[in-house]
Write an enzyme that holds these catalytic residues in place. Structure first.
Site, short mmCIF file in Angstrom:
data_model
loop_
_atom_site.label_atom_id
_atom_site.label_comp_id
_atom_site.label_asym_id
_atom_site.label_seq_id
_atom_site.Cartn_x
_atom_site.Cartn_y
_atom_site.Cartn_z
N ASP A 134 1.25 -37.13 -9.58
CA ASP A 134 -0.05 -36.76 -9.11
C ASP A 134 -1.12 -37.42 -8.10
O ASP A 134 -0.87 -38.51 -8.83
CB ASP A 134 -0.25 -35.98 -10.06
CG ASP A 134 -1.00 -34.59 -10.10
OD1 ASP A 134 -1.73 -34.48 -8.83
OD2 ASP A 134 -1.39 -33.64 -10.94
C1 NOJ Z 1 -4.45 -32.49 -8.99
C2 NOJ Z 1 -3.50 -31.75 -9.40
O1 NOJ Z 1 -3.13 -32.49 -11.17
C3 NOJ Z 1 -1.90 -30.94 -8.27
O2 NOJ Z 1 -1.54 -30.21 -9.18
C4 NOJ Z 1 -2.94 -31.14 -7.13
O3 NOJ Z 1 -1.73 -30.77 -6.24
C5 NOJ Z 1 -3.45 -32.97 -7.29
N1 NOJ Z 1 -4.68 -32.72 -7.40
C6 NOJ Z 1 -3.25 -32.02 -5.26
O4 NOJ Z 1 -4.77 -31.62 -4.87
#
Ligand code: NOJ
Length: 776
Positions: free
Chosen positions: A303
């Protein structure tokens, strides 16, 4: 196994020798010839893909390899674009996220394929969660359709739009089980149930990816957040999780396994950890479970910032150690590290220091290169803006969005058969509420490339449907309050619309007066889109602001009241009882049209709750699939002040027709372990309208190696029946549905036991049967 474990440090030369160079040249020619077919028409063989990736790998410096493993945020603002472009040019980025315009994507891609030494194209990722331009209902609403084919279609629409602008990869589906509605990300998943969640996970992967990775008009699916993120303590986003192995294997991991089995090309590791080991540094999770046990062949991305975070967690010593730990655990790509602080940028130094091996590094790079090859990026790196404009405007996409919104609505109360409206009696409507005419909220969170002007709000949909014979008045009624802590999505990328300036003190009486002068009041209440999603957890399930006061004041007029709830949480309306209540979620681009069709009977609600609707927040977490314990006869009295049962059970939802279930039969009274058994039930439409109901099958194992939940969903079918029509519905319970993971032995078992079986149209189904599992 993909990673070759080795303790010896292999020194890598910066550039290949002459002889190697010639050999690489030949390999490249051969590999290119082998891959001359376009991946869009014929999937490439694994051997051809591998040969091409290896030919490239052999030419790469450690720095270039680390670059391929790094993904940067690229927000479409000039300062950002410049520094990201510099990174790309230097070969320090293999992927970018957050661009969704063909021109911006092509501009960056051009740098990669024309100005870098090896001309390796970039992989563009984006949060394509429930649509790009055409916005489908939010994912939990799609789950509420209980219609996997439609869910697949919805994500295929999203994929076609995304691919057309140059996006190759969706950070979706989110397949985290959510049993605590305080957690804002409940909106992004399929709710509380492992079976429903698994079916929806697989359907979304198929929708995004099509028949194979690289299929035309499709993109890579990235199920997330591996794993257990939805169990955040207190529902607090990003916070600690404490999951038993029982919960992890039997509930939280299941949708991920289903997504991997469906061929997902990517997995995103979660922010939190399991048993104190952060997911993005968790070798057990990312390698032992995901690759060794499940056979996952794609690439793992963290993530955003989660590799760097390994140090934040107090797990890695520093950023370099974080890079080593993430790579060793099985992370291939680092998403969005803070600029200049990429953990993977330190990998060349760690390689030189013997902390990681060339085999480890190459293993990760190979997954990225293979993905780019399979996606056909070397042949077709650019988006076609003209073609994209046509795809984004496709009316068929809006049609899918409308059908999805109609099928996702869940009718929870319909007293006096108020719905659908009888046009001979309803001559005026008062449409009231802060979400009635809020285009940005109607499409929900996690959308960035929508066109708010084309979103049909509930008010617009009702007005269009009402026509000339029905008067429609409108009042927002109250303001939607601001969040105490602003959301990261409030500004810029989230495109939050400004709220109308309203004084509740005068507006509530105005709305009540409108209700009084209308035949029916339609209240559109709930939570604004920025009150749910990432970084949007909440310590209350009440209607925000003064909406409850507005609701009670309108109910007090004595007029029939329809409440349309726009939210993805089980909102606590404090016992207020409108005449009709329908959960419309965040219904998307065509939301207003769909809702109007439902209100006026041109569509019939058939959606079912994908979560247990608690009476109030004190009951959370509350799931239908709980274990029995001491004094089950008193289960309803677990609190002295209120019943333990939910307000509405999991799987529940009304229709404008009525249905009955009968003749539940298990094909054989006894089966041997490892055998399947068929269960049939008759479903009859006992009402006056052609309508859908969802036949649901639940089981309970009476005894065995572990105690098992009182009920578990193991099959469902959404079926359309004409009035008076009966259909025999067949379910097959296979060993997969009957086995479970037990802590008694730390393995999957299928016990010799007795099963109870229920069939009906909610988790409260009463029609029951049994069968045994015993060795012959
Ligand atoms: C953080 C989020 O937890 C995730 O779900 C997302 O895809 C990414 N940021 C990118 O935006």
């Amino acid at each position: 196994m993909r990673r070759v474990p080795s303790t010896s440090h292999v020194r890598t030369r910066r550039f290949p020798t002459l002889l190697q160079g010639a050999a690489i040249g030949l390999a490249l020619v051969a590999a290119t010839a082998a891959t001359a077919r376009t991946p869009e028409t014929t999937p490439l063989t694994d051997a051809a893909v591998r040969a091409r990736a290896d030919a490239l790998l052999a030419q790469m410096t450690p720095e270039e390899k680390a670059g391929q493993l790094t993904q940067y945020f690229d927000f479409p603002v000039p300062a950002e674009a410049k520094r990201v472009a510099d990174e790309v040019r230097a070969g320090r980025a293999g992927s970018l996220l957050f661009l969704s315009e063909p021109d911006q994507i092509n501009q960056m891609q051009k740098i990669a394929v024309e100005q870098t030494r090896l001309k390796i194209p970039l992989l563009f990722g984006f949060d394509v969660i429930h649509g790009l331009r055409t916005i489908m209902p939010v994912p939990i609403a799609m789950a509420a359709t209980w219609d996997p084919k439609l869910v697949e279609k919805g994500q295929a629409v999203a994929a076609a739009e995304a691919r057309s602008v140059g996006i190759h990869w969706a950070f979706a589906p989110m397949v985290d089980i959510a049993r605590d509605p305080r957690w804002g990300r409940i909106v992004e998943g399929a709710g509380e149930d492992a079976y429903l969640g698994s079916v929806m996970a697989a359907a979304q992967v198929r929708g995004f990816q099509g028949p194979n990775i690289g299929a035309a008009n499709h993109i890579i699916a990235g199920p997330k957040h591996f794993a257990g993120y939805g169990a955040a303590l207190g529902g607090r986003d990003y916070d600690e999780v404490d999951l038993s192995d029982n919960q992890l294997w039997n509930t939280y991991l299941k949708p991920f396994k289903a997504a991997v089995d469906a061929g997902a090309g990517n997995i995103m590791s979660a922010y939190m950890g399991l048993n104190g080991v952060p997911a993005s540094g968790n070798h057990w999770l990312l390698t032992k479970v995901l690759r060794d046990t499940w056979g996952f062949k794609g690439f793992v991305v963290t993530d955003a910032g989660a590799a760097h975070d390994l140090a934040t967690h107090g797990y890695a010593r520093d950023n370099a150690d974080a890079g080593v730990r993430a790579l060793t655990a099985g992370v291939d790509m680092e998403m969005a590290p803070p600029f200049g602080e990429s953990a993977y940028r330190t990998l060349p130094a760690s390689l030189a220091a013997g902390k990681v091996t060339t085999a480890q590094l190459d293993g990760a790079v190979r997954t990225i290169l293979e993905t780019k090859i399979r996606m056909g990026l070397f042949e077709h790196p650019y988006a076609d803006a003209g073609k994209s404009a046509r795809i984004l405007a496709d009316p068929a996409h809006r049609e899918t969005a409308r059908i999805a919104a109609e099928r996702s609505a869940v009718l929870l109360i319909n007293d006096d058969k108020l719905l659908p409206f009888d046009r001979t009696r309803v001559k005026s409507l008062a449409v009231i509420g802060p979400l009635a005419d809020a285009a940005r909220d109607t499409v929900g969170p996690w959308v960035f490339a929508q066109d708010d002007k084309e979103t049909v709000t509930v008010l617009a949909g009702i007005k269009a449907k009402a026509g000339r014979d029905i008067r429609v008045d409108y009042a927002p009624g109250v303001t939607m309050p601001a969040r105490l802590f602003p959301s990261i999505f409030d500004a810029g990328v989230g495109k939050a619309a400004p709220r109308p300036d309203i004084d509740d003190a005068t507006e509530i009486p105005r709305a009540v007066a409108l209700a009084r002068s209308a035949d029916v009041a339609v209240l559109v209440l709930g939570e604004a889109q920025n009150m749910i999603g990432e970084f949007a957890s909440r310590s209350s399930l009440d209607l925000p602001g003064r909406q409850q006061e507005l609701l009670d004041a309108v109910i007090a007029t004595g007029k029939p009241v329809v409440v349309l709830l726009m939210s993805a949480r089980p909102i606590d309306m404090k016992g207020s009882k409108p005449t009709a209540l329908m959960n419309i979620w965040y219904p998307g681009t065509q939301g207003g049209t769909a809702v109007a069709n439902l209100l006026f009977g041109d569509a019939v609600p058939g959606g079912k709750l994908p979560f247990t609707w608690a009476r109030d927040i004190g009951q959370i977490p509350l799931t239908y699939a709980h274990l029995t314990s001491h004094q089950p006869a008193n289960a309803e009295k677990r609190y002295w002040n209120e019943p333990n049962s939910p307000l509405f059970p999991f799987g529940y939802g009304l229709s404008y027709s009525s249905f009955s279930f009968s003749n539940l039969k298990v094909a054989r009274p006894s089966i041997a372990p490892g055998e399947s058994v068929d269960v049939t039930v008759d479903m009859t439409n006992t009402g006056q309208r052609t309508a859908d109901d969802v036949a649901q099958l639940y089981i309970h194992q009476r005894f065995g190696s572990s105690a098992r939940p009182v009920r578990e969903l193991k099959g469902f079918q959404r079926v359309t029946l004409k009035p008076g029509e009966t259909r025999s519905i067949r379910f097959t319970l296979s060993p997969e549905e009957l086995r479970y993971w037990t802590a008694s032995s730390g393995t999957w078992v299928q016990d010799e036991t007795t099963f109870d079986v229920w069939a009906g149209d909610s988790s409260a189904a009463t029609l029951a049967a049994t069968f045994d599992v015993k060795k012959p």
